[in-house]
Design an enzyme around this catalytic site. Structure first.
Site, short mmCIF file in Angstrom:
data_model
loop_
_atom_site.label_atom_id
_atom_site.label_comp_id
_atom_site.label_asym_id
_atom_site.label_seq_id
_atom_site.Cartn_x
_atom_site.Cartn_y
_atom_site.Cartn_z
CD GLU A 172 -3.08 -1.01 2.19
OE1 GLU A 172 -2.95 -0.16 3.10
OE2 GLU A 172 -4.03 -1.81 2.15
CD GLU A 291 -3.97 -5.96 2.89
OE1 GLU A 291 -4.89 -5.33 3.46
OE2 GLU A 291 -2.76 -5.70 3.03
#
Length: 506
Positions: A172, A291
C-alpha cells in the site's frame, strides 16, 4: 421470481489459478500470537503451533499465504525475526501501535507453511528500507549456500533454502498512512529496480507491484498507470486491496457491492492493457488481489482503541464476528474472482486467523470456524479448473451502489478432470425464493452428487465460542437434474449454494 442461465462446456473464460483462494497473515493483533502460534496451549505442537488451527487451515486447502504484512511490513526489519529467540529484539510496530516480540519470523513461518500445506508469499519492506535489504532477504531465503546470508540461514538450522517463488514489493505504498509512503513515480522506480534485481538472481521468480490501497483513493487509477509505466517490463502482478461493509444496514445494497469489486478489476485491467499497448509489450501483467474481506463491524471502535492504547503486545484487534449475511456476500466476492479469472490470478482473504478472519481462537481455549469460512472452503476445494461463461437472466433490483442488480449471482467451474462441474449460486433476495433453471449445454449424464447450502431466517446469526455450529452448511434438497438434462429447482431467500455435478467427459 424466476431466473434462468446457460452453461456451455465450450464457452470458457480462463483456467482458475488455485492461488485465487489464498489468505494472509500479518503481525497484527492476535493473528500470529495466540492465533497460529501459542506455546503452552494444549493444542500446541513441539514448535508452538496450534494444531487445531492447522487442521482448519488444511481443511481450506489453502494454496498460498501472504506474510508478514500488511502495514506492519513497511517498517519491519526481517533480520529481527531470525536466530536464537532469546536474542531477538522487541520492537515498536508503528502501524498498529503495538510491541512486536519477533518470536515468529520467516523461518518459523516457513515451518508453519509446510505443516499447513501452503505456499509462502513474502512481502518486503520498501517503506523504510530499500533494494539492498530486499536483496539480502532474498539471498537468506532462497540461495542454497556458500554466501553470508545463506550460510547464516544454515547456521540458524535451515540448511535447505525456503525457495520462495513470489514476492510482494512493499505494501500500500500509495497510502499516506504508510511508513515510508512514496509518490507513484518514486515507488514505481524503486519497485522496478528491486524486481529487476530479483530476476537477476532467478528469472523464474514472480513479483507483485503495489496498486491502489482501494478504489476510493484520490490517486486511483492514475497510481496504477504511473507505477506500471515504470515497472511493466519487470513485474508479474499488480496488487489491489478492497474491504467491504454494511454500515448502512441495507442488505441488498451491501450485496450489490460485489459489483464494485467487478468494476475495480475491469478498470485496472484496462490500465494494464493501456500500458501494455503504450510499451508495445508482449508481456501480460495480471492482478493479485492480495487483501480483500468484509471489515466494518468494529472498525471505528478499533481505530479509537489503537489511537489510545500504550503499545500492548498482541492485543485483540479487528476481531470481526461474521454472520450469515457476511457469508453470503463473501460467496459473491468469490464468484467475481472466478468470473474474472482471466485477470485475477492470486487473491488473499485478509486475514486468516483472528484478524478479520474465517478462523477465531480463544487464547488458552478452543478455535472455531466463522460463517465466512465455508464459502471460501467450497470455492477453494471445488472451484479449480476452467471458469465457464455464465449467461443468465432474471429479476433485478436498484440500489445506491448500482441499478439492475441481479438477484441471482452465479459462477461455474469445470474441474480439471472434465468430469465434475461446480456451481456456486446465490439468491440475494431477502424474502422471495428464486426458481432457477440452468441449461447444461454439452454436459451429458449430469447428476447432482453434492449440494450444500448456507441459509436461515436470521441474517445476523453467527457462530461463537459457545455455539460454533449455528451457521454451518447443510445438505440442500432443492436442486436436481431433470430428464432433459437441465438443472432445476428453487433457491430459498437469503441463501448461498454449492452444487457439484458429475458429468460425462467430453
Amino acid at each position: 421470481m424466476r431466473a434462468k442461465a446457460t452453461l456451455n462446456r465450450e464457452y470458457t473464460i480462463s483456467t482458475v489459478d488455485k492461488r485465487v483462494y489464498g489468505s494472509f497473515l500479518e503481525h497484527m493483533g492476535r493473528a500470529v500470537y495466540t492465533g497460529i502460534y501459542e506455546p503452552g496451549h494444549e493444542e500446541a505442537d513441539a514448535d508452538g503451533f496450534r494444531r487445531d488451527v492447522l487442521e482448519m487451515v488444511r481443511d481450506l486447502d489453502m494454496p498460498i499465504v501472504r506474510y508478514p504484512g500488511g502495514n506492519f511490513v513497511s517498517a519491519y526489519r526481517w533480520e529481527d525475526g531470525i536466530g536464537p529467540r532469546e536474542e531477538r529484539p522487541v520492537r515498536l510496530d508503528l502501524a498498529w501501535r503495538t510491541r512486536e516480540t519477533n518470536q515468529v519470523g520467516v523461518n518459523e513461518f516457513a515451518d508453519w507453511a509446510k505443516r499447513a500445506g501452503t505456499e509462502m508469499m513474502l512481502a518486503m519492506n520498501l517503506g523504510s528500507r530499500g533494494l539492498d535489504d530486499a536483496r539480502n532477504f532474498l539471498e537468506y531465503c532462497n540461495h542454497p549456500g556458500g554466501t553470508y546470508w545463506s550460510d547464516l540461514r544454515a547456521k540458524h538450522g535451515y540448511k535447505e533454502p525456503h525457495n520462495v517463488r513470489i514476492w510482494c514489493l512493499g505494501n500500500e505504498m500509495d497510502g499516506p498512512w504508510q511508513v515510508g509512503h512514496k509518490s507513484a513515480a518514486e515507488y514505481g522506480h524503486l519497485a522496478n529496480e528491486v524486481s529487476k534485481a530479483f530476476k537477476y538472481f532467478d528469472k523464474t521468480l514472480e513479483t507483485v507491484v503495489c496498486g491502489s490501497s482501494n478504489d476510493k483513493m484520490k490517486t486511483y487509477p492514475e497510481w496504477e498507470a504511473t507505477v506500471l509505466d515504470a515497472s511493466y517490463d519487470s513485474v508479474d502482478y499488480i496488487s489491489l486491496h478492497k474491504y467491504f461493509g454494511n454500515e448502512e444496514q441495507d442488505t441488498l445494497n451491501y450485496y450489490a457491492k460485489a459489483i464494485d469489486l467487478d468494476r475495480y478489476i475491469v478498470t485496472i485491467g484496462g490500465v494494464i492493457d493501456y500500458i501494455k499497448a503504450k510499451k508495445r509489450s508482449k508481456r501480460d501483467v495480471k492482478i493479485c488481489f492480495d487483501e480483500w474481506n468484509v471489515w466494518y463491524h468494529d472498525r471505528k471502535q478499533d481505530g479509537e482503541r489503537i489511537a489510545s492504547w500504550d503499545w500492548p503486545e498482541a492485543p485483540p484487534l479487528l476481531e470481526e464476528l461474521y454472520n450469515l449475511e457476511d457469508a453470503i456476500f463473501v460467496g459473491s466476492l468469490l464468484n467475481v474472482f472466478i468470473r474474472r479469472s482471466d485477470r485475477v490470478k492470486i487473491a488473499c482473504m485478509a486475514q486468516l486467523v483472528n484478524v478479520i478472519a474465517p478462523i477465531l481462537t480463544k487464547a488458552g481455549g478452543p478455535a472455531w470456524r466463522q460463517s465466512i469460512y465455508y464459502p471460501l472452503q467450497y470455492a477453494s476445494k471445488y472451484g479449480r479448473g476452467t471458469a465457464l461463461s455464465v449467461a443468465a437472466s432474471g429479476p433485478t433490483y436498484d440500489c445506491d451502489v448500482a441499478q439492475d442488480v441481479p438477484y441471482l449471482d452465479l459462477s461455474a467451474v469445470l474441474q480439471e478432470d472434465g468430469k465434475s462441474l461446480a456451481i456456486f449460486a446465490i439468491n440475494r433476495s431477502i424474502d422471495e425464493p428464486l426458481d432457477l433453471t440452468i441449461d447444461l449445454q454439452g454436459f451429458k449424464q449430469a447428476k447432482v452428487v453434492q449440494h450444500q447450502t448456507l441459509e436461515g431466517e436470521d441474517l445476523k446469526a453467527r457462530n461463537s465460542v459457545d455455539d460454533q455450529s449455528r451457521i454451518v452448511p447443510k445438505a440442500g434438497k432443492t436442486l436436481a437434474v431433470d430428464d432433459a438434462g437441465t438443472l432445476v429447482g428453487t433457491l430459498p431467500p437469503r441463501s448461498y449454494h454449492f452444487v457439484l455435478l458429475s458429468v460425462a467427459s467430453a
